[in-house]
Write an enzyme that holds these catalytic residues in place. Sequence first.
Site, short mmCIF file in Angstrom:
data_model
loop_
_atom_site.label_atom_id
_atom_site.label_comp_id
_atom_site.label_asym_id
_atom_site.label_seq_id
_atom_site.Cartn_x
_atom_site.Cartn_y
_atom_site.Cartn_z
N THR A 1 24.68 39.92 35.74
CA THR A 1 25.98 40.14 36.13
C THR A 1 26.25 41.01 37.36
O THR A 1 25.01 40.95 38.31
CB THR A 1 26.68 41.08 35.04
OG1 THR A 1 28.22 41.13 35.29
CG2 THR A 1 26.20 42.44 34.82
N LYS B 1 24.51 37.89 40.82
CA LYS B 1 24.61 36.60 40.47
C LYS B 1 24.24 35.64 41.56
O LYS B 1 23.82 34.30 41.28
CB LYS B 1 26.13 36.24 39.96
CG LYS B 1 26.61 36.83 38.79
CD LYS B 1 27.97 36.45 38.38
CE LYS B 1 28.45 37.02 37.06
NZ LYS B 1 29.68 36.65 36.72
N ASN C 1 24.53 33.06 35.99
CA ASN C 1 24.84 34.14 35.15
C ASN C 1 23.90 34.13 33.71
O ASN C 1 23.90 34.96 33.08
CB ASN C 1 26.26 34.37 34.96
CG ASN C 1 26.61 33.36 33.79
OD1 ASN C 1 26.13 32.25 33.74
ND2 ASN C 1 27.48 33.74 32.65
N ALA D 1 40.31 33.69 44.71
CA ALA D 1 39.28 32.76 45.37
C ALA D 1 38.04 33.44 45.50
O ALA D 1 37.18 32.87 46.42
CB ALA D 1 39.98 32.51 46.52
N GLY D 2 38.05 34.45 44.66
CA GLY D 2 36.58 34.92 44.66
C GLY D 2 35.54 34.23 43.50
O GLY D 2 35.58 33.10 43.08
N ILE E 1 42.08 36.16 32.77
CA ILE E 1 40.40 36.39 32.53
C ILE E 1 40.24 37.78 32.48
O ILE E 1 39.08 38.21 32.32
CB ILE E 1 39.64 35.62 33.54
CG1 ILE E 1 39.51 35.83 34.87
CG2 ILE E 1 40.02 34.09 33.53
CD1 ILE E 1 38.39 35.62 35.85
N TYR F 1 39.82 41.09 30.73
CA TYR F 1 39.69 41.20 29.22
C TYR F 1 39.97 42.58 29.05
O TYR F 1 39.93 43.29 27.75
CB TYR F 1 38.55 40.63 28.73
CG TYR F 1 37.18 41.27 29.24
CD1 TYR F 1 36.51 40.70 30.27
CD2 TYR F 1 36.80 42.40 28.53
CE1 TYR F 1 35.40 41.22 30.76
CE2 TYR F 1 35.61 43.19 29.07
CZ TYR F 1 34.74 42.19 30.01
OH TYR F 1 33.63 42.92 30.55
N GLY G 1 41.93 37.13 27.88
CA GLY G 1 40.64 37.26 28.67
C GLY G 1 39.14 37.19 28.09
O GLY G 1 38.35 36.70 28.40
P1 ATR Z 1 35.18 38.13 41.06
O1 ATR Z 1 33.48 37.77 41.18
O2 ATR Z 1 35.49 38.95 39.88
O3 ATR Z 1 36.08 36.90 41.21
P2 ATR Z 1 35.66 38.96 44.00
O4 ATR Z 1 34.64 37.71 44.45
O5 ATR Z 1 35.29 40.19 44.70
O6 ATR Z 1 35.31 39.25 42.32
O7 ATR Z 1 37.06 38.39 44.17
C1 ATR Z 1 38.32 39.20 43.64
C2 ATR Z 1 39.52 38.40 43.75
O8 ATR Z 1 40.55 39.18 43.35
C3 ATR Z 1 39.79 37.65 45.11
O9 ATR Z 1 40.44 36.45 45.11
C4 ATR Z 1 40.57 38.81 45.66
O10 ATR Z 1 41.39 38.29 46.88
P3 ATR Z 1 41.05 38.51 48.40
O11 ATR Z 1 40.00 37.11 48.44
O12 ATR Z 1 42.03 38.46 49.15
O13 ATR Z 1 40.20 39.70 48.59
C5 ATR Z 1 41.37 39.17 44.48
N1 ATR Z 1 42.07 40.54 44.68
C6 ATR Z 1 41.15 41.91 44.40
N2 ATR Z 1 42.26 42.93 44.52
C7 ATR Z 1 43.50 42.31 44.81
C8 ATR Z 1 44.71 42.90 44.94
N3 ATR Z 1 44.91 43.97 45.10
N4 ATR Z 1 45.81 42.05 45.12
C9 ATR Z 1 45.79 40.77 45.29
N5 ATR Z 1 44.28 40.11 45.10
C10 ATR Z 1 43.42 40.72 44.91
#
Ligand code: ATR
Length: 272
Positions: free
Chosen positions: A64, A68, A89, A128-129, A214, A216, A237
């Site tokens: 985790t 990853k 994972n 998009a993360g 997603i 949870y 989630g």
């Molecule tokens: P994970 O592995 O859980 O997907 P991550 O790769 O850090 O974590 O991705 C977090 C996602 O949540 C991203 O799409 C992020 O948007 P940005 O690409 O703009 O950073 C989104 N996110 C996190 N906090 C946010 C907020 N306050 N408002 C809108 N989107 C948010």
Amino acid sequence: MINAKTKLCCIIGNPVEHSLSPQMHNAAFRKLELNYIFLAFKVENVKAALEGFRSIVTKGIVVTIPHKLSVMKYVDEIDEIALKIGAVNAIVNVKGKLNATNTDCGGAIDAMEENINLKGKKISLLGAGGAARAVAYGLKMKRAKVYIYNRTLDSAKKLVNDFSLDGCSPLRNFKGIRNSDVIINATSVGMAPNEEQSPIPSDCITSNHLVFDIVYAPHHTKLIKYAKAKKAKIIYGYKMVLYGGMRIFEFFTGKKAPKEVLEKTLLSAISK
Ligand code: ATR
């Protein structure tokens, strides 16, 4: 009973104390009377940890945040799905060889396919993360039409480009979401302790939508509450954790996972 033949499985991460994997898998091992045990290890040095696991012959390793991506350098084989997503994972030890996969993608798809046939459906995928990337890849494999909505447009564009998705928009331009079939929240918005936040306003949601959050923890996120109020269909989630966990259990033991046991354990852990 734990004895000299007990097979060790574990989760590595940092932090890892919040993980639900030990409860879930140990309950399933007990139910099937398998001589396995599942523990959680806080790991800072991934290379050293994997060398150690190789020499003490750990059966399976769940990976985790934040490892990853970094574990990919230290395994022997990575399957196509994990390579395409660019994250691992789960790792299984087959006679000293470490084989890696990604079950986040399959877990999310299984949760949706319990409710809907994804082929040709219009999906609004928020985020998009890393999590969004795993979900997007699975949706594309199922031939859904995927539109990304993300706070940062450049990351959304990259994801669309990598998987030949159908378009993207900044998260604040949420109007098109109303016309989709499915809304998936793969951002971290709404996750505890920010339980009062929703990635989109409630008027994006109609009774025709299937809404999958997603996140949870909490169980009833703000987005899920909005969706319920609009009489939309919902997927909680924990279902992604459940179906991903079932895939991991089968990867580690070669046995069919006892779904009811995993689900009961998860739900009772989440509602605490
Ligand atoms: P994970 O592995 O859980 O997907 P991550 O790769 O850090 O974590 O991705 C977090 C996602 O949540 C991203 O799409 C992020 O948007 P940005 O690409 O703009 O950073 C989104 N996110 C996190 N906090 C946010 C907020 N306050 N408002 C809108 N989107 C948010």
